[in-house]
Design a protein around this motif. Structure first.
Motif, mmCIF file in Angstrom:
data_model
loop_
_atom_site.group_PDB
_atom_site.id
_atom_site.type_symbol
_atom_site.label_atom_id
_atom_site.label_comp_id
_atom_site.label_asym_id
_atom_site.label_seq_id
_atom_site.Cartn_x
_atom_site.Cartn_y
_atom_site.Cartn_z
ATOM 1 N N ASN A 168 0.812 -1.217 0.000
ATOM 2 C CA ASN A 168 0.000 0.000 0.000
ATOM 3 C C ASN A 168 0.850 1.273 0.000
ATOM 4 O OD1 ASN A 168 -3.071 -0.711 0.412
ATOM 5 N ND2 ASN A 168 -1.914 -2.186 1.607
ATOM 6 N N SER A 169 2.116 1.115 -0.382
ATOM 7 C CA SER A 169 3.031 2.261 -0.573
ATOM 8 C C SER A 169 3.319 3.023 0.707
ATOM 9 C CB SER A 169 2.468 3.220 -1.638
ATOM 10 O OG SER A 169 2.259 2.545 -2.855
ATOM 11 N N PHE A 170 3.363 2.323 1.833
ATOM 12 C CA PHE A 170 3.752 2.935 3.098
ATOM 13 C C PHE A 170 5.183 2.519 3.450
ATOM 14 C CE2 PHE A 170 -0.774 3.555 3.739
ATOM 15 C CZ PHE A 170 -0.826 4.745 4.446
ATOM 16 N N ARG A 171 5.918 3.458 4.009
ATOM 17 C CA ARG A 171 7.255 3.152 4.512
ATOM 18 C C ARG A 171 7.154 2.840 6.001
ATOM 19 N NH1 ARG A 171 9.389 7.586 3.501
ATOM 20 N NH2 ARG A 171 9.835 8.495 5.549
ATOM 21 N N LEU A 172 7.764 1.761 6.444
ATOM 22 C CA LEU A 172 7.676 1.319 7.834
ATOM 23 C C LEU A 172 8.950 1.659 8.582
ATOM 24 C CD1 LEU A 172 6.324 -0.249 10.151
ATOM 25 C CD2 LEU A 172 7.257 -2.359 9.161
ATOM 26 N N ASN A 173 8.782 2.327 9.732
ATOM 27 C CA ASN A 173 9.899 2.627 10.623
ATOM 28 C C ASN A 173 9.611 2.080 12.012
ATOM 29 O OD1 ASN A 173 11.206 4.112 8.598
ATOM 30 N ND2 ASN A 173 10.185 6.005 9.182
ATOM 31 N N PHE A 174 10.616 1.510 12.644
ATOM 32 C CA PHE A 174 10.480 1.020 14.016
ATOM 33 C C PHE A 174 11.090 2.055 14.957
ATOM 34 C CE2 PHE A 174 10.853 -2.790 11.316
ATOM 35 C CZ PHE A 174 9.642 -3.406 11.619
ATOM 36 N N VAL A 175 10.252 2.602 15.841
ATOM 37 C CA VAL A 175 10.707 3.677 16.726
ATOM 38 C C VAL A 175 10.113 3.490 18.132
ATOM 39 C CG1 VAL A 175 11.086 5.413 14.946
ATOM 40 C CG2 VAL A 175 8.812 5.101 15.879
ATOM 41 N N PRO A 176 10.779 4.029 19.152
ATOM 42 C CA PRO A 176 10.249 3.933 20.527
ATOM 43 C C PRO A 176 9.191 4.995 20.801
ATOM 44 C CG PRO A 176 12.394 4.999 20.552
ATOM 45 C CD PRO A 176 12.133 4.615 19.120
ATOM 46 N N MET A 210 -7.376 -8.614 10.078
ATOM 47 C CA MET A 210 -8.464 -7.654 9.916
ATOM 48 C C MET A 210 -8.189 -6.385 10.711
ATOM 49 S SD MET A 210 -12.507 -8.054 10.926
ATOM 50 C CE MET A 210 -12.743 -9.463 9.848
ATOM 51 N N GLY A 211 -7.618 -6.556 11.894
ATOM 52 C CA GLY A 211 -7.311 -5.407 12.729
ATOM 53 C C GLY A 211 -6.334 -4.459 12.059
ATOM 54 N N PHE A 212 -5.271 -5.029 11.493
ATOM 55 C CA PHE A 212 -4.287 -4.143 10.869
ATOM 56 C C PHE A 212 -4.819 -3.548 9.572
ATOM 57 C CE2 PHE A 212 -0.460 -2.933 8.543
ATOM 58 C CZ PHE A 212 0.099 -2.103 9.500
ATOM 59 N N GLU A 213 -5.606 -4.327 8.831
ATOM 60 C CA GLU A 213 -6.219 -3.768 7.627
ATOM 61 C C GLU A 213 -7.121 -2.588 7.978
ATOM 62 O OE1 GLU A 213 -8.150 -7.070 5.817
ATOM 63 O OE2 GLU A 213 -6.277 -8.085 5.277
ATOM 64 N N LYS A 214 -7.860 -2.697 9.094
ATOM 65 C CA LYS A 214 -8.698 -1.587 9.551
ATOM 66 C C LYS A 214 -7.847 -0.366 9.862
ATOM 67 C CE LYS A 214 -13.065 -3.134 9.966
ATOM 68 N NZ LYS A 214 -14.258 -2.432 9.439
ATOM 69 N N ILE A 215 -6.722 -0.602 10.516
ATOM 70 C CA ILE A 215 -5.825 0.501 10.880
ATOM 71 C C ILE A 215 -5.379 1.263 9.632
ATOM 72 C CG2 ILE A 215 -3.474 0.983 11.689
ATOM 73 C CD1 ILE A 215 -3.928 -1.120 13.875
ATOM 74 N N VAL A 216 -4.955 0.519 8.616
ATOM 75 C CA VAL A 216 -4.473 1.165 7.384
ATOM 76 C C VAL A 216 -5.609 1.912 6.682
ATOM 77 C CG1 VAL A 216 -3.459 0.764 5.112
ATOM 78 C CG2 VAL A 216 -2.608 -0.499 7.099
ATOM 79 N N LYS A 217 -6.793 1.298 6.642
ATOM 80 C CA LYS A 217 -7.938 1.956 5.998
ATOM 81 C C LYS A 217 -8.312 3.251 6.716
ATOM 82 C CE LYS A 217 -10.075 -2.180 3.978
ATOM 83 N NZ LYS A 217 -11.235 -3.104 3.995
#
Length: 255
Positions: free
Chosen positions: A53-61, A144-151
């Motif tokens: 979905n063309s999102f860049r993922l970063n892991f941060v505190p 489903m939970g994460f798909e909801k988050i992105v939507k």
């Protein structure tokens, strides 16, 4: 572990950004603490889904589990993947704290069983939650939970862009209306035409500034003739001039 990894759906099977808008790209920040509590296969699912979905993922505190920056708007999420009696109190305490820190906060809770759903409903009212403050989103499974988050993140970003576009259109409309009034006022001065009014607007500015400008200043900064500069200067300074009856060119031609 093989069975656990196999239970996740293909993250490229659904693409909410294409379903809602082609401009769904943005940045997703995931809490390192939340990441370390999840199964690696689910993190892989999230990474692939975001990439699709063309999102860049970063892991941060960060304090929330996720923060999405999409369309110029930041949306925070708490993602509860395993609700039980032990985590109920800490979860609602965390929600109460974060709803005052983030203007756009959502809480997504995975409730696959009837018992978990009843526990959530009972606890929701027990801990004094207000409907919509923040919004809770119950789902049946992790994917489903994460798909909801992105939507949700994409939808909020689209709304933000539309609000900006609407505001720009309104400002543009006001600007055009203001310019129309400006032209009407200046072209009401005998001998002044649209070209002259535009030249005055670009070189001097507002009607108030033009009213204060001297004949010499108008001549130095515009291409108006000396006669027109004199007329403008007299119009704003000499009551006998602007209060006297005028005959416009069309009336003069009829005579």
């Amino acid at each position: 572990m093989a069975n656990l990894e196999a239970r996740y759906r293909d993250p490229t099977a659904q693409n909410p950004s294409k379903a809602t808008t082609s401009g769904g790209s943005g940045v997703c920040m995931m809490s390192t603490t939340w990441r370390d509590e999840q199964h690696p296969s689910f993190i892989n699912f999230i990474s692939s889904f975001l990439s699709a979905n063309s999102f860049r993922l970063n892991f941060v505190p960060i304090a929330p589990d996720f923060i999405f920056n999409c369309g110029g708007l930041s949306v925070a999420f708490i993602f509860v993947t395993n609700l039980d009696c032990k985590c109920i109190s800490p979860m609602f305490s965390r929600v109460q704290k974060m709803k005052g820190q983030f203007a756009h906060l959502y809480v997504v809770v995975v409730l696959p069983t009837k018992e978990q759903n009843e526990l959530f409903v009972h606890s929701y009212f027990k801990y004094g939650m207000e409907l919509g403050k923040p919004t809770f989103v119950p789902v049946e499974d992790l994917e489903m939970g994460f798909e909801k988050i992105v939507k949700i993140a994409i939808s909020r970003g689209v709304c933000k862009r539309q609000d900006v576009i609407t505001k720009l259109k309104a400002e543009r409309k006001q600007s055009v209306q203001a310019m129309d009034i400006f032209l009407q006022v200046l072209t009401s001065i005998p001998g002044i035409e649209n070209h002259d009014a535009n030249a005055l607007n670009q070189a001097i500015g507002s009607i108030e500034a033009i009213a204060k400008a001297s004949k010499e200043y108008i001549l130095q900064n515009t291409d108006l003739s000396a006669d027109k500069a004199e007329i403008i200067s007299r119009f704003f300074r000499d009551p006998n001039f602007y209060m006297s009856p005028k005959i416009n060119r069309s009336e003069k031609q009829m005579i």
